[in-house]
Design a protein around this motif. Structure first.
Motif, PDB file in Angstrom:
ATOM      1  N   PHE A 137      30.729 -30.302  64.099  1.00  0.00           N
ATOM      2  CA  PHE A 137      31.415 -29.712  62.943  1.00  0.00           C
ATOM      3  C   PHE A 137      32.651 -29.118  63.318  1.00  0.00           C
ATOM      4  CE2 PHE A 137      26.993 -30.474  61.302  1.00  0.00           C
ATOM      5  CZ  PHE A 137      27.371 -31.277  60.508  1.00  0.00           C
ATOM      6  N   SER A 138      32.970 -28.830  64.510  1.00  0.00           N
ATOM      7  CA  SER A 138      33.964 -27.944  64.941  1.00  0.00           C
ATOM      8  C   SER A 138      35.610 -28.227  64.416  1.00  0.00           C
ATOM      9  CB  SER A 138      34.106 -27.377  66.565  1.00  0.00           C
ATOM     10  OG  SER A 138      34.527 -28.753  67.006  1.00  0.00           O
ATOM     11  N   ALA A 139      35.707 -29.684  64.296  1.00  0.00           N
ATOM     12  CA  ALA A 139      36.858 -30.054  63.660  1.00  0.00           C
ATOM     13  C   ALA A 139      37.114 -29.949  62.249  1.00  0.00           C
ATOM     14  CB  ALA A 139      37.179 -31.525  64.147  1.00  0.00           C
ATOM     15  N   SER A 140      36.179 -29.757  61.589  1.00  0.00           N
ATOM     16  CA  SER A 140      36.088 -30.018  60.006  1.00  0.00           C
ATOM     17  C   SER A 140      36.969 -28.605  59.671  1.00  0.00           C
ATOM     18  CB  SER A 140      34.936 -29.454  59.409  1.00  0.00           C
ATOM     19  OG  SER A 140      34.011 -30.631  59.667  1.00  0.00           O
ATOM     20  N   PRO A 141      36.903 -27.344  59.926  1.00  0.00           N
ATOM     21  CA  PRO A 141      37.787 -26.369  59.408  1.00  0.00           C
ATOM     22  C   PRO A 141      39.180 -26.605  59.814  1.00  0.00           C
ATOM     23  CG  PRO A 141      35.994 -25.366  60.830  1.00  0.00           C
ATOM     24  CD  PRO A 141      35.867 -26.917  60.838  1.00  0.00           C
ATOM     25  N   VAL A 142      39.725 -27.261  60.998  1.00  0.00           N
ATOM     26  CA  VAL A 142      40.998 -27.638  61.188  1.00  0.00           C
ATOM     27  C   VAL A 142      41.670 -28.672  60.398  1.00  0.00           C
ATOM     28  CG1 VAL A 142      42.466 -28.440  63.081  1.00  0.00           C
ATOM     29  CG2 VAL A 142      40.515 -26.908  63.578  1.00  0.00           C
ATOM     30  N   LEU A 143      40.596 -29.850  60.057  1.00  0.00           N
ATOM     31  CA  LEU A 143      41.053 -30.592  59.144  1.00  0.00           C
ATOM     32  C   LEU A 143      41.502 -30.059  57.497  1.00  0.00           C
ATOM     33  CD1 LEU A 143      38.964 -33.841  60.225  1.00  0.00           C
ATOM     34  CD2 LEU A 143      41.562 -33.564  60.358  1.00  0.00           C
ATOM     35  N   LEU A 144      40.460 -29.374  57.182  1.00  0.00           N
ATOM     36  CA  LEU A 144      40.594 -28.751  56.051  1.00  0.00           C
ATOM     37  C   LEU A 144      41.838 -27.950  56.037  1.00  0.00           C
ATOM     38  CD1 LEU A 144      39.314 -28.446  53.137  1.00  0.00           C
ATOM     39  CD2 LEU A 144      38.584 -26.014  53.963  1.00  0.00           C
ATOM     40  N   LEU A 145      42.197 -27.142  56.962  1.00  0.00           N
ATOM     41  CA  LEU A 145      43.390 -26.337  56.914  1.00  0.00           C
ATOM     42  C   LEU A 145      44.502 -27.103  57.103  1.00  0.00           C
ATOM     43  CD1 LEU A 145      44.095 -23.359  57.334  1.00  0.00           C
ATOM     44  CD2 LEU A 145      44.298 -23.742  59.616  1.00  0.00           C
ATOM     45  N   ALA A 146      44.686 -28.497  57.659  1.00  0.00           N
ATOM     46  CA  ALA A 146      45.718 -29.479  57.961  1.00  0.00           C
ATOM     47  C   ALA A 146      45.974 -29.934  56.440  1.00  0.00           C
ATOM     48  CB  ALA A 146      45.500 -30.464  58.684  1.00  0.00           C
ATOM     49  N   PHE A 147      44.845 -30.109  55.688  1.00  0.00           N
ATOM     50  CA  PHE A 147      45.401 -30.786  54.429  1.00  0.00           C
ATOM     51  C   PHE A 147      45.604 -29.684  53.406  1.00  0.00           C
ATOM     52  CE2 PHE A 147      41.910 -34.256  55.587  1.00  0.00           C
ATOM     53  CZ  PHE A 147      42.687 -35.115  55.332  1.00  0.00           C
ATOM     54  N   SER A 148      45.023 -28.412  53.524  1.00  0.00           N
ATOM     55  CA  SER A 148      45.601 -27.268  52.935  1.00  0.00           C
ATOM     56  C   SER A 148      47.110 -27.055  52.872  1.00  0.00           C
ATOM     57  CB  SER A 148      44.815 -25.933  53.193  1.00  0.00           C
ATOM     58  OG  SER A 148      45.393 -24.937  52.565  1.00  0.00           O
ATOM     59  N   ALA A 149      47.538 -27.371  54.085  1.00  0.00           N
ATOM     60  CA  ALA A 149      49.101 -27.132  54.547  1.00  0.00           C
ATOM     61  C   ALA A 149      49.782 -28.286  53.669  1.00  0.00           C
ATOM     62  CB  ALA A 149      49.403 -26.861  55.880  1.00  0.00           C
ATOM     63  N   CYS A 150      49.314 -29.313  53.722  1.00  0.00           N
ATOM     64  CA  CYS A 150      50.003 -30.592  53.196  1.00  0.00           C
ATOM     65  C   CYS A 150      50.104 -30.179  51.770  1.00  0.00           C
ATOM     66  CB  CYS A 150      49.130 -31.982  53.468  1.00  0.00           C
ATOM     67  SG  CYS A 150      49.436 -32.324  55.277  1.00  0.00           S
ATOM     68  N   GLU A 151      48.869 -29.761  51.244  1.00  0.00           N
ATOM     69  CA  GLU A 151      48.786 -29.387  49.781  1.00  0.00           C
ATOM     70  C   GLU A 151      49.964 -28.407  49.348  1.00  0.00           C
ATOM     71  OE1 GLU A 151      47.338 -26.706  46.696  1.00  0.00           O
ATOM     72  OE2 GLU A 151      46.539 -26.258  48.511  1.00  0.00           O
ATOM     73  N   ALA A 152      49.857 -27.343  50.069  1.00  0.00           N
ATOM     74  CA  ALA A 152      50.746 -26.368  49.842  1.00  0.00           C
ATOM     75  C   ALA A 152      52.364 -26.656  49.821  1.00  0.00           C
ATOM     76  CB  ALA A 152      50.693 -25.116  50.774  1.00  0.00           C
ATOM     77  N   SER A 153      52.598 -27.490  50.706  1.00  0.00           N
ATOM     78  CA  SER A 153      53.994 -28.150  50.843  1.00  0.00           C
ATOM     79  C   SER A 153      54.278 -28.826  49.782  1.00  0.00           C
ATOM     80  CB  SER A 153      54.146 -28.827  52.201  1.00  0.00           C
ATOM     81  OG  SER A 153      53.482 -30.039  52.228  1.00  0.00           O
ATOM     82  N   ALA A 154      53.566 -29.794  49.416  1.00  0.00           N
ATOM     83  CA  ALA A 154      53.587 -30.840  48.231  1.00  0.00           C
ATOM     84  C   ALA A 154      53.682 -29.917  47.025  1.00  0.00           C
ATOM     85  CB  ALA A 154      52.657 -31.918  47.993  1.00  0.00           C
ATOM     86  N   GLY A 155      53.193 -28.929  46.800  1.00  0.00           N
ATOM     87  CA  GLY A 155      53.107 -27.858  45.627  1.00  0.00           C
ATOM     88  C   GLY A 155      54.330 -27.261  45.540  1.00  0.00           C
ATOM     89  N   LEU A 156      54.880 -26.949  46.698  1.00  0.00           N
ATOM     90  CA  LEU A 156      56.161 -26.121  46.827  1.00  0.00           C
ATOM     91  C   LEU A 156      57.274 -26.986  46.560  1.00  0.00           C
ATOM     92  CD1 LEU A 156      56.025 -23.555  49.491  1.00  0.00           C
ATOM     93  CD2 LEU A 156      55.676 -23.016  47.227  1.00  0.00           C
ATOM     94  N   ALA A 157      57.303 -28.373  46.899  1.00  0.00           N
ATOM     95  CA  ALA A 157      58.035 -29.218  46.757  1.00  0.00           C
ATOM     96  C   ALA A 157      58.354 -29.492  44.977  1.00  0.00           C
ATOM     97  CB  ALA A 157      58.059 -30.537  47.305  1.00  0.00           C
ATOM     98  N   LEU A 158      57.202 -29.640  44.594  1.00  0.00           N
ATOM     99  CA  LEU A 158      57.113 -29.894  43.103  1.00  0.00           C
ATOM    100  C   LEU A 158      57.732 -28.556  42.339  1.00  0.00           C
ATOM    101  CD1 LEU A 158      53.760 -31.732  42.548  1.00  0.00           C
ATOM    102  CD2 LEU A 158      55.897 -32.688  42.322  1.00  0.00           C
TER     103      LEU A 158
END
Length: 98
Positions: free
Chosen positions: A56-77
């Motif tokens: 399960f050690s990769a799960s927080p890193v994947l969640l953090l990557a998706f969170s960064a993508c969500e933040a960049s899309a939100g700021l672009a909007l």
């Protein structure tokens, strides 16, 4: 429920309540989403540390990557709506005018 789990679930619920009830500006909605993702990331990180499992050690890193993508899309909007509508207020946005 341990106090740590209660803290993370309360932080998530506060972010959800802020997203549901304070929908005046797009920036405040994005901040509430980031608070929710931060509480999920911390809870998932501590959960993998408690389990002492490497699967399960990769799960927080994947969640953090998706969170960064969500933040960049939100700021672009946010930038796009501020340029086209003149403000980031959610009341000025209308889906029927797109």
């Amino acid at each position: 429920m341990t106090p740590l789990q209660f803290t993370f679930s309360t932080a998530f619920m506060l972010g959800l309540a802020g997203l549901a009830f304070h929908r005046t500006h797009l920036l405040s909605a994005l901040l509430c989403l980031e608070g929710m993702m931060l509480s999920l990331f911390l809870a998932l990180s501590l959960w993998t540390l408690e389990l002492n499992s490497t699967s399960f050690s990769a799960s927080p890193v994947l969640l953090l990557a998706f969170s960064a993508c969500e933040a960049s899309a939100g700021l672009a909007l946010l930038v796009a709506t501020a340029r086209t509508h003149g403000s980031d207020q959610l009341q000025s946005l209308n889906l029927l005018q797109c």
